[in-house]
Design a protein around this motif. Structure first.
Motif, mmCIF file in Angstrom:
data_model
loop_
_atom_site.group_PDB
_atom_site.id
_atom_site.type_symbol
_atom_site.label_atom_id
_atom_site.label_comp_id
_atom_site.label_asym_id
_atom_site.label_seq_id
_atom_site.Cartn_x
_atom_site.Cartn_y
_atom_site.Cartn_z
ATOM 1 N N THR A 267 -0.481 -3.009 -16.154
ATOM 2 C CA THR A 267 0.529 -3.637 -17.109
ATOM 3 C C THR A 267 1.346 -4.646 -16.393
ATOM 4 O O THR A 267 1.764 -5.743 -16.676
ATOM 5 C CB THR A 267 1.257 -2.496 -17.771
ATOM 6 O OG1 THR A 267 0.375 -1.708 -18.612
ATOM 7 C CG2 THR A 267 2.427 -3.001 -18.525
ATOM 8 N N THR A 268 1.852 -4.355 -14.991
ATOM 9 C CA THR A 268 2.708 -4.863 -14.345
ATOM 10 C C THR A 268 2.745 -4.375 -12.939
ATOM 11 O O THR A 268 2.740 -3.377 -12.636
ATOM 12 C CB THR A 268 4.120 -5.016 -14.830
ATOM 13 O OG1 THR A 268 5.115 -5.486 -13.832
ATOM 14 C CG2 THR A 268 4.610 -3.495 -15.089
ATOM 15 N N TYR B 90 -2.437 -8.867 -15.784
ATOM 16 C CA TYR B 90 -1.262 -8.024 -16.038
ATOM 17 C C TYR B 90 -1.073 -8.322 -17.511
ATOM 18 O O TYR B 90 -1.649 -9.139 -18.324
ATOM 19 C CB TYR B 90 -0.335 -8.501 -15.412
ATOM 20 C CG TYR B 90 -0.411 -8.425 -13.937
ATOM 21 C CD1 TYR B 90 -0.454 -7.378 -13.208
ATOM 22 C CD2 TYR B 90 -0.616 -9.768 -13.167
ATOM 23 C CE1 TYR B 90 -0.790 -7.224 -11.814
ATOM 24 C CE2 TYR B 90 -1.151 -9.571 -11.768
ATOM 25 C CZ TYR B 90 -0.914 -8.502 -10.879
ATOM 26 O OH TYR B 90 -1.187 -8.340 -9.799
ATOM 27 N N GLY B 91 -0.399 -7.188 -18.172
ATOM 28 C CA GLY B 91 0.271 -7.601 -19.385
ATOM 29 C C GLY B 91 -0.543 -6.741 -20.705
ATOM 30 O O GLY B 91 -0.013 -7.124 -21.695
ATOM 31 N N ASP C 184 -13.292 -4.005 -15.464
ATOM 32 C CA ASP C 184 -13.812 -2.988 -14.706
ATOM 33 C C ASP C 184 -13.175 -1.931 -14.107
ATOM 34 O O ASP C 184 -13.487 -1.032 -13.812
ATOM 35 C CB ASP C 184 -14.508 -3.814 -13.392
ATOM 36 C CG ASP C 184 -15.465 -4.970 -13.846
ATOM 37 O OD1 ASP C 184 -16.485 -4.584 -14.305
ATOM 38 O OD2 ASP C 184 -15.340 -6.101 -13.455
ATOM 39 N N LEU C 185 -11.695 -2.466 -14.017
ATOM 40 C CA LEU C 185 -10.626 -1.192 -13.378
ATOM 41 C C LEU C 185 -9.466 -1.707 -14.018
ATOM 42 O O LEU C 185 -9.052 -2.736 -14.393
ATOM 43 C CB LEU C 185 -10.880 -1.808 -12.167
ATOM 44 C CG LEU C 185 -9.966 -0.854 -10.947
ATOM 45 C CD1 LEU C 185 -10.496 0.493 -10.945
ATOM 46 C CD2 LEU C 185 -9.748 -1.555 -9.626
ATOM 47 N N VAL C 186 -8.853 -0.367 -14.307
ATOM 48 C CA VAL C 186 -7.114 -0.401 -14.809
ATOM 49 C C VAL C 186 -6.429 0.631 -13.688
ATOM 50 O O VAL C 186 -7.105 1.655 -13.757
ATOM 51 C CB VAL C 186 -7.129 -0.079 -16.253
ATOM 52 C CG1 VAL C 186 -5.835 -0.060 -16.430
ATOM 53 C CG2 VAL C 186 -7.896 -0.649 -17.219
ATOM 54 N N VAL C 187 -5.500 -0.034 -13.191
ATOM 55 C CA VAL C 187 -4.731 0.852 -12.289
ATOM 56 C C VAL C 187 -3.237 0.739 -12.403
ATOM 57 O O VAL C 187 -2.763 -0.394 -12.939
ATOM 58 C CB VAL C 187 -4.983 0.349 -10.558
ATOM 59 C CG1 VAL C 187 -4.011 1.035 -9.686
ATOM 60 C CG2 VAL C 187 -6.341 0.395 -10.309
#
Length: 309
Positions: free
Chosen positions: A244-245, A269-270, A285-288
């Motif tokens: 997200t940020t 981002y966002g 592929d990836l969200v952190v």
């Protein structure tokens, strides 16, 4: 059941073929001075994190197909068995209510989208509007009418605990900052938790008319079509990653996040909860992420895992 989070690792959601190297690179401080909450679990370590926080084991979960009773692509040995398993954990009447909740919340939030709104700041400095509050009030009323023995835990109204085994976890607008600035990448998050484990989840984007659904024992869907995560080719260097940020990371968490962001192909981002929908549908592929509460991530667990993440 204790609906609270203790100090924990930053969330990592990934596609199943995503290399372990990325998982290791993304392990951020698990016991930082500032408690962090994980958004969704995509590997054994993250599922353990959920079970530690909620006091029960977190099971791999899937998703019901919205608007149909076909389960193409189900990973169960038979479609009949998959449906029976899903029905046992998440009765159809609960799924139908979840859809009605999403419809009701969407009617309210879409009415206020891109209009002049008074924006208040909560104690944690996060924004809230009449749309957030009204949507949650409506969903709570519908749950109480349909299942008065079910508890409700929402971002705006807190925990209304009942003695039953079910708790609905609600975030009327995940991504209020996107909402108040006219960006249609916010979403309504609806989860049903049974004895501490999420058995049903919905991400609803009312402006784009997109709805992701996940429920125990069935594949995840987007607008009724079965979806799946994608194979990440090229390893870490070929990965598309969302957060997200970067401002949500601090201290050692920020140091480790920057190392991972430098290795992936494109850090983006966002998107708030929308990024997890993109992950489940095979577009990244990836969200952190970090600094998350149960209402931020419980609905995402069945969707991501039911898509193979």
């Amino acid at each position: 059941m204790a609906l609270h989070m203790t100090s924990s690792a930053v969330s990592l959601a990934r596609s199943p073929a995503f290399p372990q190297e990325a998982v290791d690179a993304s392990r951020l401080a698990s016991r930082s001075a500032r408690p962090l909450a994980c958004r969704t679990a995509a590997c054994g370590a993250q599922r353990h994190q959920l079970s530690t926080s909620f006091g029960v084991a977190s099971k791999p979960v899937g998703a019901l197909q919205y608007g149909r009773r076909k389960f193409e692509g189900a990973r169960a040995t038979s479609k009949t068995a998959a449906f029976a398993s899903a029905a046992a954990e998440c009765p159809e009447e609960f799924v139908e209510l979840a859809h009605r909740l999403a419809d009701a919340a969407g009617d309210i939030t879409s009415k206020y989208f891109r209009t002049k709104l008074d924006v208040e700041s909560k104690g944690d400095e996060s924004p809230v509007t009449i749309a957030d509050k009204a949507a949650e009030v409506k969903m709570r009323a519908m749950i109480n009418e349909a299942f008065p023995d079910h508890g409700v835990y929402g971002e705006e109204g807190g925990l209304d605990f009942r003695k039953g085994q079910y708790v609905w976890v609600l975030d009327p607008i995940d991504g209020t900052k996107s909402f108040i600035t006219g960006k249609p990448l916010f979403g309504t998050l609806i989860a049903l938790v049974k004895d501490g484990s999420p058995i049903l989840g919905i991400i609803d984007q009312c402006i784009l008319k997109e709805r992701w659904v996940g429920a125990t024992g069935c594949p995840s869907t987007l607008n009724g079509e079965v979806i799946s995560t994608r194979k990440c080719t090229g390893g870490v260097s070929g990965a598309y990653m969302y957060s997200t940020t970067p401002l949500m990371f601090e201290g050692e968490n920020l140091t480790q996040y920057n190392k991972l962001a430098a290795k992936v192909k494109i850090p983006m981002y966002g998107c708030d909860c929308y990024a997890y929908g993109l992950l489940a549908a095979g577009h990244c592929d990836l969200v952190v992420e970090a600094d998350l509460k149960p209402y931020d991530f419980m609905a995402l667990v069945p969707i991501v895992e039911g898509a193979g993440g």
